[in-house]
Design a protein around this motif. Structure first.
Motif, mmCIF file in Angstrom:
data_model
loop_
_atom_site.group_PDB
_atom_site.id
_atom_site.type_symbol
_atom_site.label_atom_id
_atom_site.label_comp_id
_atom_site.label_asym_id
_atom_site.label_seq_id
_atom_site.Cartn_x
_atom_site.Cartn_y
_atom_site.Cartn_z
ATOM 1 N N LEU A 5 35.708 -1.057 24.036
ATOM 2 C CA LEU A 5 34.705 -1.692 24.890
ATOM 3 C C LEU A 5 35.284 -2.842 25.714
ATOM 4 O O LEU A 5 34.648 -3.309 26.653
ATOM 5 N N ALA A 6 36.480 -3.300 25.383
ATOM 6 C CA ALA A 6 37.046 -4.477 26.040
ATOM 7 C C ALA A 6 37.391 -4.212 27.502
ATOM 8 O O ALA A 6 36.646 -4.617 28.398
ATOM 9 N N ALA A 7 38.499 -3.569 27.783
ATOM 10 C CA ALA A 7 38.987 -3.442 29.158
ATOM 11 C C ALA A 7 38.505 -2.159 29.816
ATOM 12 O O ALA A 7 38.620 -1.082 29.249
ATOM 13 N N VAL A 8 37.970 -2.297 31.008
ATOM 14 C CA VAL A 8 37.521 -1.146 31.788
ATOM 15 C C VAL A 8 38.734 -0.304 32.152
ATOM 16 O O VAL A 8 39.703 -0.800 32.729
ATOM 17 N N GLY A 25 35.425 0.916 28.314
ATOM 18 C CA GLY A 25 35.518 -0.477 28.718
ATOM 19 C C GLY A 25 34.269 -1.003 29.393
ATOM 20 O O GLY A 25 33.500 -0.252 29.988
ATOM 21 N N LEU A 26 34.087 -2.321 29.245
ATOM 22 C CA LEU A 26 32.914 -2.968 29.819
ATOM 23 C C LEU A 26 33.113 -4.469 30.010
ATOM 24 O O LEU A 26 32.641 -5.033 30.981
ATOM 25 N N LEU A 27 33.793 -5.124 29.106
ATOM 26 C CA LEU A 27 33.784 -6.579 29.032
ATOM 27 C C LEU A 27 34.847 -7.278 29.874
ATOM 28 O O LEU A 27 34.725 -8.456 30.170
ATOM 29 N N CYS A 28 35.889 -6.565 30.267
ATOM 30 C CA CYS A 28 37.018 -7.173 30.964
ATOM 31 C C CYS A 28 37.448 -6.300 32.133
ATOM 32 O O CYS A 28 37.687 -5.114 31.955
ATOM 33 N N ASN A 29 37.571 -6.899 33.318
ATOM 34 C CA ASN A 29 38.089 -6.201 34.483
ATOM 35 C C ASN A 29 39.609 -6.406 34.507
ATOM 36 O O ASN A 29 40.079 -7.510 34.795
ATOM 37 N N PRO A 30 40.389 -5.387 34.188
ATOM 38 C CA PRO A 30 41.835 -5.567 34.050
ATOM 39 C C PRO A 30 42.563 -5.913 35.345
ATOM 40 O O PRO A 30 43.738 -6.260 35.314
ATOM 41 N N HIS A 31 41.888 -5.870 36.481
ATOM 42 C CA HIS A 31 42.530 -6.227 37.741
ATOM 43 C C HIS A 31 42.695 -7.735 37.892
ATOM 44 O O HIS A 31 43.566 -8.184 38.636
ATOM 45 N N GLN A 54 41.503 -9.969 34.929
ATOM 46 C CA GLN A 54 41.233 -10.601 33.645
ATOM 47 C C GLN A 54 42.132 -10.009 32.565
ATOM 48 O O GLN A 54 42.584 -8.869 32.664
ATOM 49 N N ASP A 55 42.374 -10.812 31.552
ATOM 50 C CA ASP A 55 43.073 -10.374 30.352
ATOM 51 C C ASP A 55 42.121 -10.545 29.183
ATOM 52 O O ASP A 55 41.181 -11.346 29.246
ATOM 53 N N TRP A 56 42.378 -9.814 28.099
ATOM 54 C CA TRP A 56 41.557 -9.979 26.904
ATOM 55 C C TRP A 56 42.450 -10.076 25.685
ATOM 56 O O TRP A 56 43.578 -9.593 25.680
ATOM 57 N N ARG A 57 41.933 -10.762 24.689
ATOM 58 C CA ARG A 57 42.631 -10.952 23.430
ATOM 59 C C ARG A 57 41.649 -10.727 22.302
ATOM 60 O O ARG A 57 40.506 -11.177 22.373
ATOM 61 N N PRO A 58 42.065 -10.053 21.237
ATOM 62 C CA PRO A 58 41.154 -9.844 20.107
ATOM 63 C C PRO A 58 41.085 -11.079 19.210
ATOM 64 O O PRO A 58 41.919 -11.975 19.284
ATOM 65 N N GLY A 59 40.079 -11.089 18.384
ATOM 66 C CA GLY A 59 39.921 -12.123 17.360
ATOM 67 C C GLY A 59 39.076 -11.541 16.265
ATOM 68 O O GLY A 59 38.480 -10.472 16.419
ATOM 69 N N LYS A 93 48.482 -2.499 28.564
ATOM 70 C CA LYS A 93 47.355 -1.784 29.153
ATOM 71 C C LYS A 93 46.505 -1.137 28.078
ATOM 72 O O LYS A 93 46.987 -0.380 27.242
ATOM 73 N N GLY A 94 45.209 -1.493 28.086
ATOM 74 C CA GLY A 94 44.256 -0.893 27.150
ATOM 75 C C GLY A 94 44.282 -1.480 25.762
ATOM 76 O O GLY A 94 43.566 -1.022 24.891
#
Length: 189
Positions: A145-148, A154-160, A162-167, A185-186
């Protein structure tokens, strides 16, 4: 006890969050990983680094500035040590989203210097707290669900941009927003 040099502030709306409600409904209705999603919350995360005052004064400064949050409509949980609780449950999977290269909050840093005379570094990210049905591979589904990536993932992060990190739940990383790694990626970092 010495004054802290790092702190996290977690800011969440007191009322129902329309963005989180919309994302939850979309994930449940249209994404395979969202079918087992039970709840979704959105929390802004601030990290302050520098010569910070003691906990009570730090909380008071955050409360006085609208650069961090509006106490009339939001609540703030301050975490001045890594062993202090964060506003997440142990069974929540966390996804932190940061705007690549834009996580620094210069206006908040200027306000802080004006108020205290001290220089601090302020970074902001957006944490999504996801709770899944029991028996679900929560880490896998949260990552999905994180990166589109396409219409189904994906839904929560636009990889173009934004970056995402788990916790993980009750104890998110210390630091988290300031972490320098960029995820593959992904995948979260």
């Amino acid at each position: 006890m010495s004054a802290p040099t790092f702190a996290q502030a977690f800011v969440e709306l007191r009322a129902e969050d329309p963005e989180a409600v919309s994302a939850f409904e979309f994930a449940r209705d249209r994404l395979a990983a969202g079918a087992r999603l039970r709840s979704l919350r959105r929390v802004r995360v601030f990290e302050l680094t520098g010569n910070l005052p003691e906990r009570d004064e730090l909380a008071s400064l955050l409360h006085r500035s609208t650069r961090f949050y509006n106490p009339s409509k939001e609540r703030c949980t301050l975490r001045a040590r890594p062993d202090e609780p964060a506003p997440f449950a142990a069974d929540e999977s966390l996804v932190l989203v940061v705007d690549r290269g834009l996580e620094r909050r210069a206006a908040a840093e200027r306000w802080w210097k004006h108020e205290t005379g001290a220089k601090v570094e302020v970074r902001e990210g957006l944490a999504w707290a996801l709770r899944f049905e029991p028996g679900t591979d929560a880490a896998r589904d949260a990552a999905s669900l994180a990166a589109v990536e396409d219409r189904a993932t994906g839904l929560l992060c636009n990889p173009h941009f934004q970056d995402w990190r788990p916790g993980e739940g009750a104890a998110p990383p210390w630091p988290w927003v300031a972490a320098a790694e960029r995820p593959a990626k992904g995948k979260g970092a």
